[in-house]
Design a protein around this motif. Structure first.
Motif, PDB file in Angstrom:
ATOM      1  N   THR A 186      35.104  55.430  45.050  1.00  0.00           N
ATOM      2  CA  THR A 186      36.506  55.847  45.097  1.00  0.00           C
ATOM      3  C   THR A 186      37.292  55.167  43.982  1.00  0.00           C
ATOM      4  O   THR A 186      36.842  54.190  43.385  1.00  0.00           O
ATOM      5  CB  THR A 186      37.156  55.487  46.448  1.00  0.00           C
ATOM      6  N   SER A 187      38.494  55.666  43.736  1.00  0.00           N
ATOM      7  CA  SER A 187      39.362  55.070  42.713  1.00  0.00           C
ATOM      8  C   SER A 187      40.361  54.092  43.326  1.00  0.00           C
ATOM      9  O   SER A 187      41.319  53.689  42.662  1.00  0.00           O
ATOM     10  CB  SER A 187      40.117  56.162  41.953  1.00  0.00           C
ATOM     11  N   ALA A 188      40.120  53.681  44.577  1.00  0.00           N
ATOM     12  CA  ALA A 188      41.064  52.811  45.285  1.00  0.00           C
ATOM     13  C   ALA A 188      41.378  51.541  44.508  1.00  0.00           C
ATOM     14  O   ALA A 188      42.526  51.077  44.489  1.00  0.00           O
ATOM     15  CB  ALA A 188      40.513  52.460  46.672  1.00  0.00           C
ATOM     16  N   SER A 189      40.371  50.980  43.841  1.00  0.00           N
ATOM     17  CA  SER A 189      40.572  49.710  43.133  1.00  0.00           C
ATOM     18  C   SER A 189      41.567  49.823  41.979  1.00  0.00           C
ATOM     19  O   SER A 189      42.177  48.825  41.589  1.00  0.00           O
ATOM     20  CB  SER A 189      39.233  49.176  42.608  1.00  0.00           C
ATOM     21  N   LEU A 190      41.724  51.027  41.435  1.00  0.00           N
ATOM     22  CA  LEU A 190      42.705  51.204  40.360  1.00  0.00           C
ATOM     23  C   LEU A 190      44.122  50.949  40.860  1.00  0.00           C
ATOM     24  O   LEU A 190      45.007  50.579  40.088  1.00  0.00           O
ATOM     25  CB  LEU A 190      42.617  52.623  39.783  1.00  0.00           C
ATOM     26  N   LYS A 215      39.410  44.215  33.334  1.00  0.00           N
ATOM     27  CA  LYS A 215      39.088  43.421  32.153  1.00  0.00           C
ATOM     28  C   LYS A 215      38.461  42.084  32.539  1.00  0.00           C
ATOM     29  O   LYS A 215      37.558  41.581  31.862  1.00  0.00           O
ATOM     30  CB  LYS A 215      40.361  43.186  31.317  1.00  0.00           C
ATOM     31  N   ASN A 216      38.920  41.500  33.647  1.00  0.00           N
ATOM     32  CA  ASN A 216      38.405  40.192  34.063  1.00  0.00           C
ATOM     33  C   ASN A 216      37.105  40.288  34.858  1.00  0.00           C
ATOM     34  O   ASN A 216      36.553  39.283  35.300  1.00  0.00           O
ATOM     35  CB  ASN A 216      39.451  39.427  34.887  1.00  0.00           C
ATOM     36  N   GLY A 217      36.610  41.523  35.061  1.00  0.00           N
ATOM     37  CA  GLY A 217      35.346  41.693  35.760  1.00  0.00           C
ATOM     38  C   GLY A 217      35.449  41.696  37.270  1.00  0.00           C
ATOM     39  O   GLY A 217      34.422  41.748  37.959  1.00  0.00           O
ATOM     40  N   GLU A 218      36.670  41.644  37.802  1.00  0.00           N
ATOM     41  CA  GLU A 218      36.862  41.603  39.253  1.00  0.00           C
ATOM     42  C   GLU A 218      37.798  42.720  39.700  1.00  0.00           C
ATOM     43  O   GLU A 218      38.902  42.855  39.173  1.00  0.00           O
ATOM     44  CB  GLU A 218      37.477  40.259  39.672  1.00  0.00           C
ATOM     45  N   THR A 219      37.365  43.525  40.657  1.00  0.00           N
ATOM     46  CA  THR A 219      38.265  44.471  41.310  1.00  0.00           C
ATOM     47  C   THR A 219      38.601  43.916  42.690  1.00  0.00           C
ATOM     48  O   THR A 219      37.964  42.973  43.164  1.00  0.00           O
ATOM     49  CB  THR A 219      37.618  45.861  41.468  1.00  0.00           C
ATOM     50  N   VAL A 220      39.566  44.532  43.344  1.00  0.00           N
ATOM     51  CA  VAL A 220      39.922  44.070  44.684  1.00  0.00           C
ATOM     52  C   VAL A 220      38.725  44.219  45.633  1.00  0.00           C
ATOM     53  O   VAL A 220      38.554  43.416  46.569  1.00  0.00           O
ATOM     54  CB  VAL A 220      41.161  44.841  45.208  1.00  0.00           C
ATOM     55  N   PHE A 221      37.865  45.202  45.384  1.00  0.00           N
ATOM     56  CA  PHE A 221      36.695  45.410  46.237  1.00  0.00           C
ATOM     57  C   PHE A 221      35.624  44.343  46.000  1.00  0.00           C
ATOM     58  O   PHE A 221      35.035  43.820  46.955  1.00  0.00           O
ATOM     59  CB  PHE A 221      36.124  46.807  46.001  1.00  0.00           C
ATOM     60  N   THR A 222      35.351  44.003  44.737  1.00  0.00           N
ATOM     61  CA  THR A 222      34.366  42.949  44.482  1.00  0.00           C
ATOM     62  C   THR A 222      34.900  41.596  44.956  1.00  0.00           C
ATOM     63  O   THR A 222      34.129  40.756  45.431  1.00  0.00           O
ATOM     64  CB  THR A 222      33.976  42.865  42.995  1.00  0.00           C
TER      65      THR A 222
END
Length: 266
Positions: A186-190, A215-222
């Motif tokens: 999903t695109s939720a992390s955007l 850019k920092n390699g971390e999304t809210v999901f990770t």
């Protein structure tokens, strides 16, 4: 004469494709230029026709033009047919346009780099949209035990699952199994939102991957996965590089260095 390539999309100013493919060209000694083209609403065919008529040899396609590119191509790869969308076009020697989809194989390219335990795994794909549709065939080629597609709307997940053996559907709320691999399509992390999966499902997995990237390699999901003590949680930047590597190889017949490119742009 210098060969011409570009990326079509709207918006397209944010695209890293020109930088990545220019780096590919430099490191593989290929004489080409790669640009961006903002597609006006309803004008994809007209703008693509003009590009190829003016000597363009190939292009990448980003949102919202992947379905337009699918219809535009004269010939489609099996991956494009399975995805129902095209992210790469190539002008063939006879003038016809070949359409491919390298997104799913780009994902698998990165998953293998990260030693993701796909073979024999129980894999969960969150979301049943175009991104999910584009990755199922390449994942199945890695011989997982089974794939579950979980979506807020069950019917949409079921429609996608029905196209394959070893793929089943679920709502997010009804998930109660343990999975080896969880992929958020999903695109939720955007929007810095979580996709609606229960913490206890994430906490029992071995590997988490988000198709979106930061850019920092971390999304809210990770970040959520790591807060639940999942050591192997990654964003989708490597998938971006992987799909670009495969597009470039289709066009030029040479394969750029994935690791060197990842180090350059990460």
């Amino acid at each position: 004469m210098t060969d011409k390539y570009l990326v079509f999309g709207n918006p397209v100013s944010h695209s890293l494709s020109p930088d990545i493919h220019t780096f590919f060209a430099k490191t593989t000694d290929q004489d080409l230029v790669y640009d961006r083209c903002l597609v006006q609403e309803g004008k994809f065919k007209e703008q693509a026709d003009a590009f190829f008529k003016e000597g363009g040899l190939g292009c990448n396609i980003t949102v919202p033009c992947k379905l337009d590119a699918f219809s535009y191509a004269d010939e489609l790869s099996d991956y494009a047919k399975a995805a129902g969308a095209v992210n790469t076009l190539k002008k063939l020697s006879d003038g016809r346009i070949y359409g491919d989809n390298t997104d799913g194989r780009g994902l698998v390219y990165d998953l293998k780099r990260l030693n993701c335990p796909l073979e024999g795994s129980k894999t969960l794909i969150i979301g049943a949209g175009g991104a999910a549709k584009g990755i199922i065939k390449p994942i199945l080629e890695c011989n997982p035990c089974c794939i579950t597609i979980a979506n807020r709307t069950f019917n949409k997940a079921q429609d996608l699952a029905d196209q394959y053996q070893m793929v089943k559907a679920s709502t997010l709320e009804d998930l109660n199994e343990t999975f080896d691999v969880i992929i958020n399509s999903t695109s939720a992390s955007l929007k810095d939102e979580l996709p609606g999966i229960k913490d206890e499902i994430i906490a029992k997995t071995r590997f988490v991957y988000d198709l979106m990237y930061r850019k920092n390699g971390e999304t809210v999901f990770t970040q959520k996965a790591k807060s639940l003590n999942i050591q192997h949680a990654y964003d989708g930047f490597g998938m971006l590089i992987g799909q670009a590597v495969l597009s470039f190889k289709l066009w030029r017949g040479v394969e750029p260095d994935f690791k060197k490119t990842l180090e350059k742009f990460r």
